[in-house]
Every structure is written in C-alpha cells, then in structure tokens.
Motif scaffolding. Structure first.
Motif, PDB file in Angstrom:
ATOM      1  N   SER A  80      -2.986  14.304  -0.577  1.00 36.76           N
ATOM      2  CA  SER A  80      -3.555  13.040  -0.091  1.00 36.76           C
ATOM      3  C   SER A  80      -2.713  12.516   1.069  1.00 36.76           C
ATOM      4  O   SER A  80      -1.484  12.606   1.032  1.00 36.76           O
ATOM      5  CB  SER A  80      -3.531  11.972  -1.189  1.00 36.76           C
ATOM      6  OG  SER A  80      -4.239  12.358  -2.324  1.00 36.76           O
ATOM      7  N   TRP A 128      -2.454   9.011   3.935  1.00 32.62           N
ATOM      8  CA  TRP A 128      -2.945   7.712   4.375  1.00 32.62           C
ATOM      9  C   TRP A 128      -2.111   7.251   5.546  1.00 32.62           C
ATOM     10  O   TRP A 128      -0.934   7.601   5.638  1.00 32.62           O
ATOM     11  CB  TRP A 128      -2.934   6.686   3.237  1.00 32.62           C
ATOM     12  CG  TRP A 128      -1.592   6.425   2.647  1.00 32.62           C
ATOM     13  CD1 TRP A 128      -0.718   5.437   2.968  1.00 32.62           C
ATOM     14  CD2 TRP A 128      -0.953   7.206   1.604  1.00 32.62           C
ATOM     15  NE1 TRP A 128       0.415   5.549   2.204  1.00 32.62           N
ATOM     16  CE2 TRP A 128       0.302   6.611   1.357  1.00 32.62           C
ATOM     17  CE3 TRP A 128      -1.339   8.325   0.867  1.00 32.62           C
ATOM     18  CZ2 TRP A 128       1.190   7.115   0.409  1.00 32.62           C
ATOM     19  CZ3 TRP A 128      -0.450   8.823  -0.079  1.00 32.62           C
ATOM     20  CH2 TRP A 128       0.786   8.227  -0.311  1.00 32.62           C
ATOM     21  N   PHE A 151       0.264   3.632  -3.273  1.00 36.52           N
ATOM     22  CA  PHE A 151      -0.566   4.830  -3.120  1.00 36.52           C
ATOM     23  C   PHE A 151       0.061   6.101  -3.723  1.00 36.52           C
ATOM     24  O   PHE A 151      -0.652   6.887  -4.344  1.00 36.52           O
ATOM     25  CB  PHE A 151      -0.939   5.054  -1.638  1.00 36.52           C
ATOM     26  CG  PHE A 151      -2.154   4.310  -1.190  1.00 36.52           C
ATOM     27  CD1 PHE A 151      -2.583   3.150  -1.820  1.00 36.52           C
ATOM     28  CD2 PHE A 151      -2.908   4.774  -0.092  1.00 36.52           C
ATOM     29  CE1 PHE A 151      -3.718   2.454  -1.388  1.00 36.52           C
ATOM     30  CE2 PHE A 151      -4.046   4.091   0.346  1.00 36.52           C
ATOM     31  CZ  PHE A 151      -4.444   2.932  -0.298  1.00 36.52           C
ATOM     32  N   ALA A 153      -1.763   9.326  -5.785  1.00 35.83           N
ATOM     33  CA  ALA A 153      -2.110  10.320  -4.764  1.00 35.83           C
ATOM     34  C   ALA A 153      -2.181  11.729  -5.357  1.00 35.83           C
ATOM     35  O   ALA A 153      -1.438  12.046  -6.298  1.00 35.83           O
ATOM     36  CB  ALA A 153      -1.072  10.288  -3.645  1.00 35.83           C
ATOM     37  N   PHE A 176      -7.560   6.955   4.846  1.00 34.97           N
ATOM     38  CA  PHE A 176      -7.007   7.868   3.840  1.00 34.97           C
ATOM     39  C   PHE A 176      -7.938   9.051   3.628  1.00 34.97           C
ATOM     40  O   PHE A 176      -9.153   8.945   3.781  1.00 34.97           O
ATOM     41  CB  PHE A 176      -6.681   7.147   2.523  1.00 34.97           C
ATOM     42  CG  PHE A 176      -7.705   6.158   2.045  1.00 34.97           C
ATOM     43  CD1 PHE A 176      -7.697   4.862   2.526  1.00 34.97           C
ATOM     44  CD2 PHE A 176      -8.655   6.508   1.093  1.00 34.97           C
ATOM     45  CE1 PHE A 176      -8.627   3.927   2.078  1.00 34.97           C
ATOM     46  CE2 PHE A 176      -9.588   5.580   0.635  1.00 34.97           C
ATOM     47  CZ  PHE A 176      -9.580   4.297   1.122  1.00 34.97           C
ATOM     48  N   PRO A 190      -8.814  10.696  -5.766  1.00 31.93           N
ATOM     49  CA  PRO A 190      -7.758   9.820  -5.216  1.00 31.93           C
ATOM     50  C   PRO A 190      -8.310   8.817  -4.204  1.00 31.93           C
ATOM     51  O   PRO A 190      -7.786   7.696  -4.105  1.00 31.93           O
ATOM     52  CB  PRO A 190      -6.779  10.789  -4.543  1.00 31.93           C
ATOM     53  CG  PRO A 190      -7.468  12.088  -4.463  1.00 31.93           C
ATOM     54  CD  PRO A 190      -8.555  12.117  -5.477  1.00 31.93           C
ATOM     55  N   PHE A 235      -7.442   4.956  -4.335  1.00 31.99           N
ATOM     56  CA  PHE A 235      -6.872   4.187  -3.214  1.00 31.99           C
ATOM     57  C   PHE A 235      -7.711   2.928  -2.950  1.00 31.99           C
ATOM     58  O   PHE A 235      -7.180   1.846  -2.737  1.00 31.99           O
ATOM     59  CB  PHE A 235      -6.834   5.036  -1.931  1.00 31.99           C
ATOM     60  CG  PHE A 235      -5.839   6.178  -1.986  1.00 31.99           C
ATOM     61  CD1 PHE A 235      -4.705   6.117  -2.783  1.00 31.99           C
ATOM     62  CD2 PHE A 235      -6.041   7.322  -1.213  1.00 31.99           C
ATOM     63  CE1 PHE A 235      -3.789   7.170  -2.817  1.00 31.99           C
ATOM     64  CE2 PHE A 235      -5.133   8.380  -1.236  1.00 31.99           C
ATOM     65  CZ  PHE A 235      -4.004   8.308  -2.044  1.00 31.99           C
ATOM     66  N   GLU A 236      -9.023   3.118  -2.992  1.00 32.15           N
ATOM     67  CA  GLU A 236      -9.897   1.967  -2.720  1.00 32.15           C
ATOM     68  C   GLU A 236      -9.708   0.870  -3.771  1.00 32.15           C
ATOM     69  O   GLU A 236      -9.738  -0.321  -3.452  1.00 32.15           O
ATOM     70  CB  GLU A 236     -11.358   2.420  -2.671  1.00 32.15           C
ATOM     71  CG  GLU A 236     -12.010   1.987  -1.385  1.00 32.15           C
ATOM     72  CD  GLU A 236     -13.332   2.676  -1.122  1.00 32.15           C
ATOM     73  OE1 GLU A 236     -14.199   2.698  -2.011  1.00 32.15           O
ATOM     74  OE2 GLU A 236     -13.506   3.201   0.008  1.00 32.15           O
ATOM     75  N   ILE A 247       0.852  -1.203   0.000  1.00 32.24           N
ATOM     76  CA  ILE A 247       0.000   0.000   0.000  1.00 32.24           C
ATOM     77  C   ILE A 247       0.883   1.247   0.000  1.00 32.24           C
ATOM     78  O   ILE A 247       0.663   2.184  -0.764  1.00 32.24           O
ATOM     79  CB  ILE A 247      -0.944  -0.025   1.214  1.00 32.24           C
ATOM     80  CG1 ILE A 247      -2.090  -1.024   0.953  1.00 32.24           C
ATOM     81  CG2 ILE A 247      -1.510   1.380   1.512  1.00 32.24           C
ATOM     82  CD1 ILE A 247      -2.984  -1.292   2.146  1.00 32.24           C
ATOM     83  N   ASN A 248       1.914   1.247   0.844  1.00 30.96           N
ATOM     84  CA  ASN A 248       2.808   2.415   0.912  1.00 30.96           C
ATOM     85  C   ASN A 248       3.611   2.621  -0.375  1.00 30.96           C
ATOM     86  O   ASN A 248       4.055   3.731  -0.654  1.00 30.96           O
ATOM     87  CB  ASN A 248       3.753   2.289   2.119  1.00 30.96           C
ATOM     88  CG  ASN A 248       3.063   2.664   3.420  1.00 30.96           C
ATOM     89  OD1 ASN A 248       2.238   3.584   3.441  1.00 30.96           O
ATOM     90  ND2 ASN A 248       3.374   1.960   4.494  1.00 30.96           N
TER      91      ASN A 248
END
Lengths: 323, 323
Positions: free
Chosen positions: A158, A160, A150, A154, A185, A192, A196-197, A146-147
């Motif tokens: 943004s 998170w 994203f 982004a 987030f 965004p 992300f989702e 995820i890191n």
C-alpha cells in the motif's frame, strides 16, 4: 523496433502485429486519454469537460491539431488476441532484487481525496493561540495523523501520498484562513483502500467535532479499481523472460497506473517491466540501462510471437504491443 | 487631525508637534523602512540588498520615485520630548474586555526560522513507503510536533505561526523531494522565545538522526528583541485615557510589531491602541468603530499636550505623533 524485428525474421514475418503509442497517459486533459478513446471509454461529456491546467480545453486543442473532425479509431475486439505494454518499472523492486524483467500481475487501484480547511485569516502577532482558527495547523495535524494511522491497516505494498498543499495567503506573518491538502492512496486490493477511507472519515469527523477549523473531504477524481492482467498472456511473457534471462525475472504488481489497465476492460492485456535505475521516477533522473531495454524488447517480441502462434492454432488474430 | 486640533485651540496653539507617517512598516523591502531610516538604523548594506517579492530592488524603486538623491531626514534627538504612535489593536483583547483604549507597555520580540526539507522526489505509486524520502511527510510531522510541544513552555501571550509552506513539485501524484516551512514566534520576554528555539533544535536533531529527509533550520530575518515603551509617556497617555474614557482603558503589550519599537531605540516612545472589530487584522475585514477612532484622537491630542506642557516646564521640545 519489435515489430520491425518480427517482420525481418522468416519465422515471424507472417504474424500480424499492431504497434500503438497512446496519447496523454499522464493526464494533461484526461488520464489515459488515448487508450480510453480507443476502447470507447472516453464519453462526449468527458471530452467536453476536459481542460488542462493552463485553462486550454481539449476540444480547442483537438481543433488546433486539426484532429477535431478526424474519425476516432475504435478497437475491434475480435481482431486481437491481446495487448501487451512494455514499460520502465518506475520503482526500485527489480533493481533491489537483482532482476531484469517484471511480469505484471495487476495494476493497483487508486483513490484520492482533497481536504479543504476553512478557518479565519488573521494577524500572526495579535491573535492569541486559544482564539485562532488556523487552517494550516489543522492541515499539519490531519496529515501527520494520517501518516501515523495508515501503516496500521496498510497491506505490504500500500502507498499513500500527500504531495500537494495550498495555504492561503501563504505568508510568514499571517495566520492562514484557508488551506488544501491532496491525499492519494493505492493498493492491489480494495480492502486497505476501504480501511484508509474509514480512517480519513474518522479523523475528519473528530477534528470537525472540535470546532474552529472546518474540514471538507472531497474526491478529486473517479476512483480507479484494481485490475488483473490476463493469466494466459502472463504465461507467454514468463516463458519468454525465462528463455532470454533465466531466473532473472519475477511476477509483480504495478504500483503505477498504465494504459493496459484501461485496455484490459476490452481485450486480454498484459505488461512487462524493465528496471529503473535507482527506482527513480517522475524526475529527470529517471533512466534504464541500455542492456535492460534490449532485453525487454527481446522478451516482448518473443512473447508476442508465441501468443500469435498460439492464437493462430485457432484463428488468425493480431497482437497489439506498445513501447 | 490631532495636530490641526492642537493648532486651532488657544491653550495648545503654542505647543510644537510634528506629525510623521512612516513608509513601508509591512516590509515590501525592509520592515519599518521609514522609521529605521529616520533614526539612522537603515545601513547602506541593507538598502542595497533589499529587493521586494517581485524582484524590484529598493534602490531602483527610489530612483523611479525620484528619491534616490534626496537627502535623508534624520531624527535629531534633542528636539523631541518623545514619540507617540496611535494604532488599531489588530487583536481582540480590548473588544473582549469591553475597553476602548490600550496603553502599550511594550512590543513583543519576534524570531523566525525557515525549515528546508530535502528528500527524494519520486513516483507516488511505485515508491514503497519504507523507501520514501518524502519531504512533505517530514514537514507535517515537524509542524504538528511543534504545535504539540510549544504550549508546554509558552507564556500567556506567546504566539507562533507556520503560515507559509512550499512543497515541490506540489503535485498530487508525486512524492515531494523538497519542502519549506516558515515558523515565526513572538513574546514580550526572551524566556519563552529561548524555550521555543530549544524545542525546535531538539525536534530537528531527532528527525535528522533518523535519516531519510534532512532538515535545515535557517533564520529568515534578524531577530527582533522585545522593547519597553517609555514609562513617563505611558503615564501621560493613561491620564488622558482616564479623562476621556474613565475606567475603559488598560495597559497591554503589543503582539504586533510597530515603528515605535524602532524609534524607541532613539527617543522615548509610547503607543496607544483602539479596538479592532472582531479582533480581525491582516484581512480586508479589519476595521474599527468611528467613535473609537474619535476617542483615540482625543486621547492622543490630550497626551501630546500634557507631555509638551511638562517638557516645557524644562525646555521647549517637540513631540512627534503618528496616525
């Protein structure tokens, strides 16, 4: 203090202002409990379901505070020209830019997901790597992916965060069979947040397809949509900021959630920020310079006065301010 | 049961055997407390420093159990031909291979490291990503990189586990400023253990060079060196296994730590395993089939008898067995 100052001054004494201090913005029971209640957005179902982290029910807390049978205040829309909330920025932008007042353009939307990882708890010495169903290994992998993913979708502001982890049994010598991870987030726009989702859904389905640990992604709270602050009220705050602190203010979004986001659903709302020392927030080190607090109060008082003078050109209405 | 059976049988009644059950192998206070004490490896410093996870000191627990002034048993090396420990495998190898007895060749070494991540706690909405010093983000990255890098240098039975995590303040909406992660790794040989340690040192130094979050890597306990089980004792157990369960046993290392690893520093030691159902251990589901327990006892009794008959060919010595 602002209301007292307005009342003490001949030129502003006649202007009707209400000051309001809202209960429980930080969600002991329900986020923005006070403002939700005031605009009628606190449903009886929410009120009955709300329990704090110690298991205390909201209805029991109300009863203990002898507030259970007190009739609830309800905002009457026609009485107010608008609502202004003053707040510490809780971020570093003003300080970084060398500015002293922020005029809030909107409040970011927020979504959050709890990941639940289910594997098989086992012995950390005898369970070979190939056979493990280690919930924590899956957690580290998903969080790190995820890191990595994203930032690619982004927007500029943004954010998170994965600040809550639970690993069971959480022992050095045991392969964990269960883990939880919270992801939250925020952005000013839904674009965004949607991206992300979509990334989360793809990563979870790829990892689930491999087998071993199963991952569930559950929403942890109702999503908060981004909200816009009222343009006319912003203009009044900007004028007041320029008067008291020429060239030392800016428009900016709020990355934190505030009661103004709730109240804006009912009456025109706006916010102003003063700088945070070091951008630190949600920590005991959170603070502002005294002179910035004084300046913020001057801008707030001045903006409230000009809003009401404008509104009185039409009809006489109150202006509510907080803090 | 084994000692009773040896005593009841005419042919083995004269063989001197001690049965021993050790206290606290799992480390409420000190790992392998009982066996360490018996061989004199529990120093007064360790005894005074030891505290359990509830803060109870070992010396207070001894006082409460009225054992503080009881003289400690000390193993007299010349009295014993050796030590045999019988144990559930705590792993899946015997079951997977369709075998019923494991003759332990050695006990793996173990090293463990606690990573401490220090960043800056902050607001999850207003602190932009570029400015964050998020302890949990660094934790996920390091953990995932360890899980990617270790397989490249691992031996066939190397294992590593990161089963304990602490994130502070561990809240969904707060960027964590502090986190801890425990890493533990085991192998029969020091070579992969050294390689794992080198990878950890490299990853930590690379991440520290980037700035932001600082990572410290601290040993959480004294490393345990791999130990070999006594070859002569193994031969007796193998012969007994072949007699009672022909073709259904194998030599194998122990991935879990056992008291035999401690006792082997003092007298010749050996171990035998019976299968775990489903390879499950450190979980309430850990179990063995009744007939495997019976078989294990037969092999243990038979091995003890043949060891003692052999030893008696020289001088009369005891053989200690556990469980």
């Amino acid at each position: 203090e602002v209301v007292r100052a307005l009342a003490a001054e001949d030129s502003t004494r006649a202007l009707p202002v209400d000051a309001v201090s809202f209960q429980d913005e930080e969600s002991r029971f329900v986020g923005c409990l006070g403002s939700r209640s005031l605009i009628g957005a606190l449903t009886p179902e929410m009120e009955h379901a709300a329990v704090d982290s110690d298991g205390v029910a909201l209805i029991d807390a109300l009863r203990e505070a002898r507030l259970a049978d007190v009739p609830r205040l309800r905002l009457s829309r026609e009485r107010y020209a608008g609502f202004i909330e003053a707040h510490i920025e809780q971020g570093p932008h003003l300080e970084d830019a060398g500015l002293r007042i922020g005029v809030v353009t909107g409040i970011v939307g927020l979504r959050s997901i709890r990941f639940v990882f289910r594997g098989q708890q086992n012995h950390a010495g005898t369970t070979m790597m190939a056979r493990r169903r280690d919930a924590s290994t899956a957690l580290y992998e998903l969080a790190n992916h995820i890191n990595i993913a994203f930032p690619k979708v982004a927007a500029e502001r943004s954010v998170w965060t994965m600040g809550r982890v639970r690993v069971e049994p959480n022992a050095t010598s045991i392969v964990p069979g269960y883990a939880e991870l919270d992801l939250q987030f925020r952005d000013q726009s839904e674009t965004p947040l949607d991206a992300f989702e979509a990334i989360v859904a793809r990563l979870v389905s790829e990892m689930n397809a491999r087998g071993g640990v199963t991952i569930e992604a559950l929403p942890t709270r109702a999503p908060i949509a981004p909200t816009r602050m009222d343009a006319a009220l912003q203009t009044h705050i900007e004028a007041a900021a320029e008067r008291h602190s020429p060239g030392s203010w800016q428009r900016m979004p709020s990355g934190a959630f505030h009661d103004a986001g709730i109240v804006s659903a009912s009456i025109p709302s706006a916010m102003l920020f003063i700088p945070s020392l070091g951008g630190i927030s949600h920590d005991f080190a959170e603070d502002s310079r005294e002179e910035d607090i004084v300046l913020g109060c001057q801008v707030l008082a001045d903006a409230a006065a000009s809003i009401l003078l404008d509104a009185n050109a039409g009809s006489a209405r109150d202006c509510a301010t907080t803090r």
